[in-house]
Write an enzyme that holds these catalytic residues in place. Sequence first.
Site, PDB file in Angstrom:
ATOM      1  N   HIS A  36      41.085  41.954  95.036  1.00 46.12           N
ATOM      2  CA  HIS A  36      42.139  41.825  96.048  1.00 46.12           C
ATOM      3  C   HIS A  36      43.501  41.717  95.365  1.00 46.12           C
ATOM      4  O   HIS A  36      43.850  40.668  94.850  1.00 46.12           O
ATOM      5  CB  HIS A  36      41.934  40.544  96.869  1.00 46.12           C
ATOM      6  CG  HIS A  36      40.630  40.463  97.586  1.00 46.12           C
ATOM      7  ND1 HIS A  36      40.558  40.382  98.960  1.00 46.12           N
ATOM      8  CD2 HIS A  36      39.361  40.400  97.142  1.00 46.12           C
ATOM      9  CE1 HIS A  36      39.287  40.287  99.325  1.00 46.12           C
ATOM     10  NE2 HIS A  36      38.539  40.284  98.243  1.00 46.12           N
ATOM     11  N   HIS A 284      44.648  45.251 100.615  1.00 47.36           N
ATOM     12  CA  HIS A 284      43.857  44.128 101.088  1.00 47.36           C
ATOM     13  C   HIS A 284      42.388  44.367 100.808  1.00 47.36           C
ATOM     14  O   HIS A 284      41.812  45.323 101.296  1.00 47.36           O
ATOM     15  CB  HIS A 284      44.088  43.942 102.592  1.00 47.36           C
ATOM     16  CG  HIS A 284      43.663  42.599 103.051  1.00 47.36           C
ATOM     17  ND1 HIS A 284      42.767  42.399 104.053  1.00 47.36           N
ATOM     18  CD2 HIS A 284      44.002  41.384 102.603  1.00 47.36           C
ATOM     19  CE1 HIS A 284      42.591  41.106 104.220  1.00 47.36           C
ATOM     20  NE2 HIS A 284      43.319  40.470 103.343  1.00 47.36           N
ATOM     21  N   GLU A 436      30.002  15.996 107.224  1.00 46.55           N
ATOM     22  CA  GLU A 436      29.108  16.213 106.083  1.00 46.55           C
ATOM     23  C   GLU A 436      29.648  17.267 105.115  1.00 46.55           C
ATOM     24  O   GLU A 436      29.582  17.101 103.896  1.00 46.55           O
ATOM     25  CB  GLU A 436      27.705  16.641 106.565  1.00 46.55           C
ATOM     26  CG  GLU A 436      26.925  15.573 107.305  1.00 46.55           C
ATOM     27  CD  GLU A 436      27.318  15.458 108.775  1.00 46.55           C
ATOM     28  OE1 GLU A 436      28.085  16.327 109.262  1.00 46.55           O
ATOM     29  OE2 GLU A 436      26.874  14.508 109.448  1.00 46.55           O
ATOM     30  N   HIS A 497      16.114  16.133 114.267  1.00 43.54           N
ATOM     31  CA  HIS A 497      16.444  15.332 113.095  1.00 43.54           C
ATOM     32  C   HIS A 497      15.397  15.434 111.991  1.00 43.54           C
ATOM     33  O   HIS A 497      15.587  14.865 110.929  1.00 43.54           O
ATOM     34  CB  HIS A 497      16.588  13.859 113.493  1.00 43.54           C
ATOM     35  CG  HIS A 497      17.882  13.552 114.186  1.00 43.54           C
ATOM     36  ND1 HIS A 497      18.353  14.283 115.249  1.00 43.54           N
ATOM     37  CD2 HIS A 497      18.802  12.581 113.970  1.00 43.54           C
ATOM     38  CE1 HIS A 497      19.510  13.767 115.647  1.00 43.54           C
ATOM     39  NE2 HIS A 497      19.799  12.742 114.885  1.00 43.54           N
TER      40      HIS A 497
HETATM   41  C1  LIG Z   1      33.082  31.402 103.592  1.00 44.80           C
HETATM   42  C2  LIG Z   1      33.612  32.789 103.372  1.00 44.80           C
HETATM   43  N1  LIG Z   1      33.492  33.684 104.346  1.00 44.80           N
HETATM   44  C3  LIG Z   1      33.929  34.961 104.151  1.00 44.80           C
HETATM   45  C4  LIG Z   1      34.487  35.335 102.971  1.00 44.80           C
HETATM   46  C5  LIG Z   1      34.897  36.778 102.731  1.00 44.80           C
HETATM   47  N2  LIG Z   1      36.371  36.899 102.639  1.00 44.80           N
HETATM   48  C6  LIG Z   1      37.022  36.997 101.495  1.00 44.80           C
HETATM   49  S1  LIG Z   1      38.681  37.113 101.676  1.00 44.80           S
HETATM   50  C7  LIG Z   1      38.532  37.048 103.359  1.00 44.80           C
HETATM   51  C8  LIG Z   1      39.747  37.102 104.221  1.00 44.80           C
HETATM   52  C9  LIG Z   1      40.382  35.804 104.240  1.00 44.80           C
HETATM   53  O1  LIG Z   1      41.583  35.890 104.867  1.00 44.80           O
HETATM   54  P1  LIG Z   1      42.788  35.037 104.330  1.00 44.80           P
HETATM   55  O2  LIG Z   1      42.313  33.705 103.926  1.00 44.80           O
HETATM   56  O3  LIG Z   1      43.839  35.136 105.342  1.00 44.80           O
HETATM   57  O4  LIG Z   1      43.216  35.749 102.982  1.00 44.80           O
HETATM   58  P2  LIG Z   1      44.165  37.036 102.857  1.00 44.80           P
HETATM   59  O5  LIG Z   1      43.330  38.181 103.294  1.00 44.80           O
HETATM   60  O6  LIG Z   1      45.330  36.818 103.727  1.00 44.80           O
HETATM   61  O7  LIG Z   1      44.482  37.083 101.416  1.00 44.80           O
HETATM   62  C10 LIG Z   1      37.207  36.950 103.738  1.00 44.80           C
HETATM   63  C11 LIG Z   1      36.738  36.891 105.127  1.00 44.80           C
HETATM   64  C12 LIG Z   1      34.593  34.350 101.973  1.00 44.80           C
HETATM   65  N3  LIG Z   1      35.115  34.606 100.772  1.00 44.80           N
HETATM   66  N4  LIG Z   1      34.177  33.084 102.213  1.00 44.80           N
END
Ligand SMILES: Cc1ncc(C[n+]2csc(CCOP(=O)(O)OP(=O)(O)O)c2C)c(N)n1
Length: 693
Positions: A36, A284, A436, A497
């Site tokens: 990214h 992106h 948790e 539980h």
């Molecule tokens: C728990 C989790 N779910 C999904 C992802 C996959 N993922 C990586 S980046 C991203 C987008 C996140 O958006 P944002 O935090 O706004 O970052 P930006 O794209 O703006 O850099 C996703 C869904 C991940 N890394 N972790």
Amino acid sequence: MVASEQTLTSKQLTTLSINTIRTLAIDAVQSANSGHPGAPMALAPVAYCLWQRFLRFDPANPVWPNRDRFVLSNGHASMLLYAMLHLAEVRGVNPEYQQRGEFAVTLDDIKHFRQIDSKTPGHPEYRVTAGVETTTGPLGQGVGNSVGMAIAAQWLATHFNRPGFDIFSYNVYAFCGDGDMMEGVGSEAASLAGHLKLSNLCWIYDNNHISLDGPTSESFSEDVGQRFRAYGWNVSHVRDANDVDALAQAFGAFPQNKDAPTLIIVDTHIGYGSPHKHDSNAAHGEPLGEEEVRLTKKAYGWPEDAKFLVPDGVREDFREGIGKRGGALYEQWAKLFNQYKAKYPGLADEINRMQQRELPDGWDKNLPAFPADAKGLATRDSSGKVLNIMAQKVPWLVGGSADLSTSDRTRLKFEGAGDFQPGSYGGRNLHFGVREHAMGSALNGLAVSKVRPFGGTFFNFNDYMKAAVRLAALMEIPSIFIYTHDSICLGEDGPTHQPIEQLAALRAVPGLLLFRPADANEVVEAWKIILQLRNEPAVLVLTRQAVPTFDRSKYAPAAGTAKGAYILADAANGKPDVVLMGSGSEVSLCVGVYEQLKTEGIRARVVSMPSWDVFEKQSEEYKKQVLPPDVKARVSVEAASTFGWERYVGAKGKMVGMHSFGASAPLKDLLKKFGFTPDKIAEAAREAIRQSS
Ligand SMILES: Cc1ncc(C[n+]2csc(CCOP(=O)(O)OP(=O)(O)O)c2C)c(N)n1
Ligand SMILES: [Mg+2]
């Protein structure tokens, strides 16, 4: 803009350095053809401003205990962190925290972004790269960790500082994105931090209105600032990420807030500088592509064909900034710590031991030996007793519960243990509330801060925090997870539980050491092993109901726990007709059946298996001694999913276990309904013998 060093104004040099961060990220992602670039491009000025002007971090001493912590919770922006570590010339350390003079991240590492065995994995990983304070990537975890780090900083300051000796005074900064804000664990952690008034904590929110699927307007429309104000945070807003002065003002204001954490919302454009910055897909989650790389470099005034370029003056800029400032801060601290050592040798010794994850001398003194007792006690109760004795010997053993301390027996009750609350940050009882996941994540933050953390809840609710438990194993950090109400035997609370598949799930996590002790003395032994761990998290699985304390003069000593599995009771000639094996509360059932079979002339062996993980580490010879290959008649007994027991009972064996979610009923009815009775187990043993002969 690349010009000769002499001609640059300080503003131009700042821009040059920021664009170096950006182009390193662009080139690394392009060369890996994965990653990214957009978030690093947008956040480069924010990282630059924080590191160069504010972060109290000495690149030459990345494990300095009083360094400010920097967490990249939006771990997909890993190239931002690697570029910073490279340009700031942060030094490498080995797993013993010895510095070897080499760089944490070389330009060559950046050229090998996301490649096998590089220091630059796809997401930042603790223990792989010096200067990476915690592993991030699963969104929400980094900010969750940062709350644990901030708790640790407050606790360390209160425990160790003395008048004129601010040995611990560090702040915790976390970059985060929309993903961190949307994840539940982020919200839990923010709520907890607000309650605790952690004024040493600063989150910087990359407010770019976009996530992977497209604009956040499709899924996320709340007012984040208002939400955090409601949590009790101090919120500020920087409208342009490229306005370094505005950023500096926001960072400068952060330490002025003495009774709340700070959220700085920074408006950014993902992939800043790229020609398609407003296109939701460009920059992106994927490389820019060669053509766009050129155009972007052109927009930065960069030589279009240059790759991995660090122009003259940039390294010097970082040396003059974070290098000089951080080095001087460390020198000051080292001087202070020397005086502190002379005046408070005991406390200084504690600090040194904590850093090395060593225990105080005599940490295992006064541990109880529980006398044989047919009625016995619940393993949660013996655990609570042992924990309270050990915690008095290990001042930095700190922890709590997700609102179940009266049930999971994690409460430290001795004089002076205290509660960790705003205004009493020396307390050792943490109150996580019904959170948790944030608890698990905060425990990991405490563990990387070298405070030794434990946290408790019901075993079934491990599901709510599994991601954090898994990361503790990945990070190789010694968080301690205490889970009680460990089977259907919890009784009337019923299937919602009653854990079934949790043992199997956690036994499958690499590097995680799970213990399900059978009686009070196995609990003591398990705690002894757990406390000495330095690179592994542990899970302690405990009963709600009483279990007998074995007569160890009749059966084998509990010290066998150290081998993970051991022969508790054996056939007189050491050549059993059948092996009964189990863990936790079902071991006493096996012992009862063993005695019953003896009266029938059947020679049984009972193997107590408190920890598969530890047993698997033993020699083949020992394993064969405990489970002789020629004895095919084997029965496993565990009030949980039978999944996995095949490996020990073999093709001819029998498994007594759970195949449903349990039921709401008193214990004795559950045991009967699900077949955990001496008769059923004896029957299984006889059948196993029949089948294998
Ligand atoms: C728990 C989790 N779910 C999904 C992802 C996959 N993922 C990586 S980046 C991203 C987008 C996140 O958006 P944002 O935090 O706004 O970052 P930006 O794209 O703006 O850099 C996703 C869904 C991940 N890394 N972790
Ligand atoms: Mg975003």
